[in-house]
Design an enzyme around this catalytic site. Sequence first.
Site, PDB file in Angstrom:
ATOM      1  N   CYS A  54      -1.772  18.716 -19.442  1.00 12.48           N
ATOM      2  CA  CYS A  54      -1.486  20.117 -19.797  1.00 12.48           C
ATOM      3  C   CYS A  54      -0.620  20.182 -21.052  1.00 12.48           C
ATOM      4  CB  CYS A  54      -0.771  20.791 -18.627  1.00 12.48           C
ATOM      5  SG  CYS A  54       0.030  22.340 -19.067  1.00 12.48           S
ATOM      6  N   TRP A  94      -3.199  22.318  -8.650  1.00 13.43           N
ATOM      7  CA  TRP A  94      -2.522  21.074  -9.022  1.00 13.43           C
ATOM      8  C   TRP A  94      -2.050  20.350  -7.754  1.00 13.43           C
ATOM      9  CZ3 TRP A  94      -3.384  19.413 -13.634  1.00 13.43           C
ATOM     10  CH2 TRP A  94      -3.480  20.270 -14.723  1.00 13.43           C
ATOM     11  N   GLU A 154       7.799  29.163 -17.748  1.00 16.00           N
ATOM     12  CA  GLU A 154       7.327  29.467 -19.096  1.00 16.00           C
ATOM     13  C   GLU A 154       7.835  28.393 -20.060  1.00 16.00           C
ATOM     14  OE1 GLU A 154       5.897  29.950 -22.298  1.00 16.00           O
ATOM     15  OE2 GLU A 154       5.063  31.310 -20.769  1.00 16.00           O
ATOM     16  N   SER A 155       6.929  27.501 -20.515  1.00 20.36           N
ATOM     17  CA  SER A 155       7.356  26.340 -21.311  1.00 20.36           C
ATOM     18  C   SER A 155       8.165  26.721 -22.550  1.00 20.36           C
ATOM     19  CB  SER A 155       6.130  25.517 -21.735  1.00 20.36           C
ATOM     20  OG  SER A 155       5.270  26.293 -22.560  1.00 20.36           O
ATOM     21  N   TYR A 206      -7.890  27.021 -26.534  1.00 17.69           N
ATOM     22  CA  TYR A 206      -8.480  27.461 -25.256  1.00 17.69           C
ATOM     23  C   TYR A 206      -9.396  28.654 -25.472  1.00 17.69           C
ATOM     24  CZ  TYR A 206      -5.629  24.301 -22.510  1.00 17.69           C
ATOM     25  OH  TYR A 206      -5.095  23.164 -21.957  1.00 17.69           O
TER      26      TYR A 206
HETATM   27  N1  LIG Z   1       2.660  30.200 -20.373  1.00 15.66           N
HETATM   28  C1  LIG Z   1       2.710  29.061 -19.543  1.00 15.66           C
HETATM   29  C2  LIG Z   1       1.274  28.558 -19.363  1.00 15.66           C
HETATM   30  C3  LIG Z   1       1.173  27.464 -18.351  1.00 15.66           C
HETATM   31  C4  LIG Z   1      -0.279  27.182 -17.997  1.00 15.66           C
HETATM   32  O1  LIG Z   1      -1.175  28.001 -18.234  1.00 15.66           O
HETATM   33  N2  LIG Z   1      -0.537  26.007 -17.394  1.00 15.66           N
HETATM   34  C5  LIG Z   1      -1.882  25.692 -16.965  1.00 15.66           C
HETATM   35  C6  LIG Z   1      -2.178  24.233 -17.141  1.00 15.66           C
HETATM   36  S1  LIG Z   1      -2.650  23.790 -18.753  1.00 15.66           S
HETATM   37  C7  LIG Z   1      -1.999  25.978 -15.473  1.00 15.66           C
HETATM   38  O2  LIG Z   1      -1.278  25.450 -14.668  1.00 15.66           O
HETATM   39  N3  LIG Z   1      -2.997  26.784 -15.142  1.00 15.66           N
HETATM   40  C8  LIG Z   1      -3.289  26.996 -13.768  1.00 15.66           C
HETATM   41  C9  LIG Z   1      -3.162  28.376 -13.352  1.00 15.66           C
HETATM   42  O3  LIG Z   1      -2.514  29.141 -14.050  1.00 15.66           O
HETATM   43  O4  LIG Z   1      -3.726  28.639 -12.313  1.00 15.66           O
HETATM   44  C10 LIG Z   1       3.574  27.997 -20.204  1.00 15.66           C
HETATM   45  O5  LIG Z   1       3.483  27.840 -21.427  1.00 15.66           O
HETATM   46  O6  LIG Z   1       4.293  27.321 -19.472  1.00 15.66           O
END
Ligand SMILES: N[C@@H](CCC(=O)N[C@@H](CS)C(=O)NCC(=O)O)C(=O)O
Length: 338
Positions: A54, A94, A154-155, A206
């Site tokens: 990720c 996950w 939120e990263s 994406y």
């Molecule tokens: N805005 C969030 C995005 C995090 C994100 O979308 N992570 C993805 C993995 S690449 C995820 O876990 N998606 C699964 C979901 O949201 O169900 C950040 O930057 O932390």
Amino acid sequence: MTDDTSIQEDQTDVAVRRARGEFVRGLSGFRHAIGDAEFPPEAGRYHLFVALNCPWCHRVTLTRAVLGLQDSITMDVAFPNRTGDDDPAGPNLWEFAPHRVASLTDTRLSDCTEETATGESLRLAKAIYQREGSQEQSLPVLYDKHAGRIVNNESAEIIRMLDAHAAALGSTNAQRPQLWPADAGLRDQIRHLNDRIYTTINNGAYKAGFSSDQGVYAQAFTAYFDTLAWLEDLLSDGRAYLTGDAFSEADLRLFPTLYRHDPVYHLRMKLNGARILDYPHLWRWLCRVYALSGVAGAGSLIHCRQGYFGRTWNGTIPLGPLTPMSYPQAYLHPELAG
Ligand SMILES: N[C@@H](CCC(=O)N[C@@H](CS)C(=O)NCC(=O)O)C(=O)O
């Protein structure tokens, strides 16, 4: 909740846009911060839940590494492929499953861990959210082991708070970079870079790869390569990093996408307009960042390949590119870009 497009995607007409085939990323719901009264900056108190494929998680593993917080902030790593349709809890979740075998290597992945922070050895990241009545399921997650609560998912904000409190959190790197410097002029530059890089590169990849509308894909494809050309020109004055001599948050946020471009996104996200290798200044920047202390170990192209291809493309994972050299070894060779 902010509407800062350098952090998250504009949610206007989200249902209409998704219906016409546009990939629109949702918002993160946990937005507390280390430094709030209930979350004091203390070494050994905080934990990260991540997946190494990720790119958003890669932001926080990079931050933890370059700030020298590997000893004071513990971390669990999920398996790169999420659950399948046959999973009793449902698909696309996950999972902390170090016993799972990666089809790319036909082995277990040594970086993968059990869930070790809640004391409940939870199988799914979703369960960490459910403990707090939330239906979210994304990674990364910053977790408070003392309070047994999620701080933030939120990263963009996790980077900022680790940088702000690195000393109190137990940083062992006295020469650590200041990712978000105090200088107002630099902050403006970083905001501008973050906004364009998040929209057209980090999330843009994406939008190109996961959208099912040709027009949306083409727009994202063009914006992505326009920004690469803009960055190539920015770096052509010989500066080492995006804002000048010092490595900053803007570099850290650009790296995860460019690290994935040649070995993954060029194929998986249909971003085959060019390789990073075709941009001499960007390539040398990528190798320069890869050489920084802690960076190489904070990511994994095996997890990226397994994660992005493992459940698509008939389950077989592309082994290339092999020329001029395989990846990530190629990142040790800035001279490859001529
Ligand atoms: N805005 C969030 C995005 C995090 C994100 O979308 N992570 C993805 C993995 S690449 C995820 O876990 N998606 C699964 C979901 O949201 O169900 C950040 O930057 O932390």
